[in-house]
Design a protein around this motif. Structure first.
Motif, short mmCIF file in Angstrom:
data_model
loop_
_atom_site.label_atom_id
_atom_site.label_comp_id
_atom_site.label_asym_id
_atom_site.label_seq_id
_atom_site.Cartn_x
_atom_site.Cartn_y
_atom_site.Cartn_z
N LEU A 288 58.42 22.02 -25.85
CA LEU A 288 57.55 22.70 -24.91
C LEU A 288 56.35 21.79 -24.69
O LEU A 288 55.56 21.56 -25.61
CB LEU A 288 57.12 24.06 -25.45
CG LEU A 288 58.23 25.12 -25.54
CD1 LEU A 288 57.70 26.40 -26.16
CD2 LEU A 288 58.80 25.40 -24.15
N VAL A 289 56.24 21.24 -23.49
CA VAL A 289 55.26 20.19 -23.21
C VAL A 289 54.12 20.75 -22.37
O VAL A 289 54.31 21.07 -21.19
CB VAL A 289 55.92 19.02 -22.47
CG1 VAL A 289 54.93 17.87 -22.34
CG2 VAL A 289 57.18 18.56 -23.19
N PRO A 290 52.90 20.89 -22.94
CA PRO A 290 51.73 21.27 -22.13
C PRO A 290 51.33 20.10 -21.24
O PRO A 290 50.91 19.05 -21.74
CB PRO A 290 50.66 21.58 -23.17
CG PRO A 290 51.38 21.65 -24.49
CD PRO A 290 52.56 20.75 -24.36
N LEU A 291 51.44 20.26 -19.95
CA LEU A 291 51.22 19.13 -19.04
C LEU A 291 49.76 18.69 -19.01
O LEU A 291 49.49 17.49 -18.84
CB LEU A 291 51.69 19.51 -17.63
CG LEU A 291 53.19 19.77 -17.47
CD1 LEU A 291 53.53 20.05 -16.00
CD2 LEU A 291 54.00 18.58 -17.97
N ALA A 292 48.84 19.60 -19.15
CA ALA A 292 47.42 19.22 -19.12
C ALA A 292 47.09 18.30 -20.28
O ALA A 292 46.39 17.29 -20.12
CB ALA A 292 46.54 20.47 -19.14
N ILE A 293 47.58 18.65 -21.48
CA ILE A 293 47.32 17.80 -22.65
C ILE A 293 47.99 16.44 -22.47
O ILE A 293 47.40 15.40 -22.78
CB ILE A 293 47.84 18.49 -23.92
CG1 ILE A 293 47.05 19.78 -24.18
CG2 ILE A 293 47.75 17.56 -25.12
CD1 ILE A 293 47.54 20.58 -25.36
N ALA A 294 49.22 16.44 -21.95
CA ALA A 294 49.91 15.17 -21.72
C ALA A 294 49.15 14.30 -20.72
O ALA A 294 49.02 13.09 -20.91
CB ALA A 294 51.33 15.43 -21.22
N ALA A 295 48.63 14.92 -19.65
CA ALA A 295 47.88 14.17 -18.65
C ALA A 295 46.61 13.58 -19.25
O ALA A 295 46.25 12.43 -18.97
CB ALA A 295 47.54 15.09 -17.46
N GLU A 296 45.92 14.36 -20.08
CA GLU A 296 44.71 13.85 -20.72
C GLU A 296 45.02 12.68 -21.65
O GLU A 296 44.30 11.67 -21.68
CB GLU A 296 44.02 14.97 -21.49
CG GLU A 296 43.39 16.03 -20.60
CD GLU A 296 42.86 17.22 -21.39
OE1 GLU A 296 43.24 17.35 -22.59
OE2 GLU A 296 42.08 18.01 -20.83
N ASP A 297 46.12 12.78 -22.41
CA ASP A 297 46.51 11.70 -23.33
C ASP A 297 46.86 10.44 -22.56
O ASP A 297 46.48 9.33 -22.95
CB ASP A 297 47.71 12.13 -24.18
CG ASP A 297 47.34 13.20 -25.20
OD1 ASP A 297 46.13 13.36 -25.47
OD2 ASP A 297 48.26 13.87 -25.72
N VAL A 298 47.59 10.59 -21.46
CA VAL A 298 47.97 9.42 -20.66
C VAL A 298 46.75 8.77 -20.03
O VAL A 298 46.59 7.54 -20.04
CB VAL A 298 49.01 9.83 -19.58
CG1 VAL A 298 49.21 8.71 -18.57
CG2 VAL A 298 50.33 10.20 -20.22
N ALA A 299 45.85 9.58 -19.48
CA ALA A 299 44.64 9.04 -18.86
C ALA A 299 43.80 8.30 -19.89
O ALA A 299 43.23 7.23 -19.61
CB ALA A 299 43.84 10.16 -18.21
N ARG A 300 43.74 8.86 -21.11
CA ARG A 300 42.97 8.21 -22.18
C ARG A 300 43.60 6.87 -22.57
O ARG A 300 42.90 5.88 -22.78
CB ARG A 300 42.89 9.15 -23.37
CG ARG A 300 41.89 8.70 -24.44
CD ARG A 300 41.84 9.69 -25.61
NE ARG A 300 41.54 11.05 -25.13
CZ ARG A 300 42.40 12.06 -25.17
NH1 ARG A 300 43.61 11.88 -25.67
NH2 ARG A 300 42.04 13.25 -24.73
N SER A 301 44.94 6.85 -22.64
CA SER A 301 45.60 5.62 -23.07
C SER A 301 45.50 4.52 -22.02
O SER A 301 45.58 3.33 -22.35
CB SER A 301 47.07 5.91 -23.38
OG SER A 301 47.78 6.25 -22.20
N LEU A 302 45.32 4.92 -20.76
CA LEU A 302 45.22 3.92 -19.69
C LEU A 302 43.78 3.67 -19.25
O LEU A 302 43.56 2.96 -18.26
CB LEU A 302 46.05 4.38 -18.48
CG LEU A 302 47.57 4.29 -18.64
CD1 LEU A 302 48.26 4.93 -17.45
CD2 LEU A 302 48.01 2.86 -18.79
#
Length: 440
Positions: A288-302
């Protein structure tokens, strides 16, 4: 009285011909069904020579295939009890072979009542044929596979034989059905060989992908590890200039890791294969993937990547907090590919927006850049692996042409859709729609 007897005789002849025709028709139907049920060409041809030879009462019935045919050289023969078989490597006189080839285009074939008295056959060739085959009367009908001449269906008779129209018609019809049956088996065999070749190529591809992934990831992991150790001043304090170089190496290392991950995603068919080839690939059980958390993690990594390009990244997240069922790592790779593309093609000083919205059934992710856009003629190709648009090539933007194809593969695996809108000089918007697992 004589007139009545003549009429009666004529009626008896017609009756006998009708009976013969009915018998030939019944035999032909039975033989056709036998050919349709045949498991392989060898079984079919063996059945044909046995049935036709016995039915017509000839000395020998055979099917000879030429070496140049798609099925290769072969000789299937049936002989009467007191008739010898002929060797497979037998060679007929060239003049007789040429005469047969002249008749190859005629489905009725070549029929010879008595080769010793046939004006079409050279006397020396006739004598040699009789000596070789121990027969004087012959019939031969071509066997085709489409436009290719496979060989001949032939009949031999020890005594001179006047071949009837019914006999010639039957053998011609059998040859036609045999051609269709052999052609069907040739197609089936070609299909099976092709499918096996594709399976072999696919197995080789998976092996290469697995090996390549392992051989590339191992040194990259080591490099990143040492870079992190150096960045923490473990081996002594480093200057700002040295740290800048380490950051550059780290970014290029990350680019290689993304490239390897994309390559694995595009060249492995199932989650199990991806997990085997890529240790960082998604597990086989859905998350179960929370998209908001995933988006924040990706933005942080980039963030460092965007800062290096002078591009700001804006996250617009609605309070619906959409969650999807699938692979967390795949979802992050999807977002990472889209955001990386947007940053890469954006001019310094511009902004890239990652917007996340949802309704009762669907989550929507928009990644919007203000870059040069994509030429209309290139837009229909952007989801094709390794395709790079005109502006990407002319602008010397780094990349492999796998970002969007991998994104499309991930979206489809999650039962979603992906669309792209772009206007030259105004930027590009990529929209991803995914079905919700729940909407909290």
């Amino acid at each position: 009285m004589q007139a009545l007897e003549a009429v009666t005789l004529q009626l008896r002849r017609v009756q006998r011909r009708a009976v013969d025709d009915a018998a030939q028709l019944g035999f032909h139907r039975r033989l056709t069904e036998m050919m349709r049920a045949g498991e392989n060409p060898e079984t079919i041809m063996t059945s044909v020579v046995h049935e036709v030879g016995d039915h017509l009462g000839v000395a020998r019935c055979l099917i000879g295939l030429s070496e140049e045919s798609a099925m290769g050289a072969a000789l299937h023969q049936w002989t009467a009890a007191d008739v010898a078989t002929i060797p497979e490597d037998i060679e007929l006189p060239q003049s007789l072979t040429a005469l047969a080839m002249e008749r190859a285009g005629d489905d009725r074939g070549l029929w010879i009542e008595d080769i010793r008295n046939d004006p079409r056959v050279d006397p020396a060739a006739a004598e040699e044929t009789v000596r070789t085959l121990d027969c004087v009367s012959f019939g031969a009908v071509p066997v085709w596979a489409g436009t290719e001449l496979l060989g001949w269906l032939a009949l031999h008779s020890v005594e001179p034989h006047r071949w009837t129209a019914a006999e010639c018609g039957l053998v011609s019809a059998v040859s036609t059905d045999l051609s269709a049956s052999l052609l069907q088996h040739l197609h089936a065999e070609l299909k099976a060989r092709t499918e096996q070749t594709l399976r072999d190529v696919d197995a080789l591809k998976r092996s290469v992908v697995t090996t390549l992934s392992h051989e590339l990831r191992t040194p990259l992991t080591n490099i990143r590890g040492y870079l992190e150790v150096c960045a923490e001043d473990t081996y002594g304090e480093i200057s700002d200039a040295q740290r800048s170089v380490l950051d550059l190496v780290s970014r290029n290392c990350r680019r290689l890791e993304v490239l390897v991950g994309n390559f694995v995603s595009m060249n492995t068919a199932s989650p199990t294969e991806r997990q085997s080839a890529d240790p960082l690939a998604s597990p086989t059980e859905p998350d179960l993937v929370p998209l908001a958390i995933a988006a924040e993690d990706v933005a942080r990594s980039l963030a460092a990547h965007a800062e290096c390009h002078g591009v700001d990244v804006a996250l617009e997240l609605e309070s619906c907090n959409p969650t999807v069922s699938g692979s967390a790592l795949d979802i992050e790779r999807l977002m990472g590919n889209l955001l990386d593309n947007a940053v890469k093609f954006s001019p310094a000083g511009s902004m890239v927006t990652m917007r996340l919205t949802c309704d009762q059934q669907w989550a929507r992710l928009d990644v919007i850049d203000r870059g040069p856009g994509i030429a209309p003629r290139d837009q229909r190709h952007v989801f094709r692996p390794f395709f790079r648009g005109t502006r990407a090539v002319q602008g010397e933007f780094p990349g492999s042409g796998l970002g969007l194809p991998v994104a499309k593969t991930i979206v489809e695996k999650h039962n979603g859709s992906i669309d792209l809108e772009s206007r030259p000089g105004q930027g590009t918007r990529v929209t991803v729609t995914l079905p919700l697992a729940r909407c909290a």
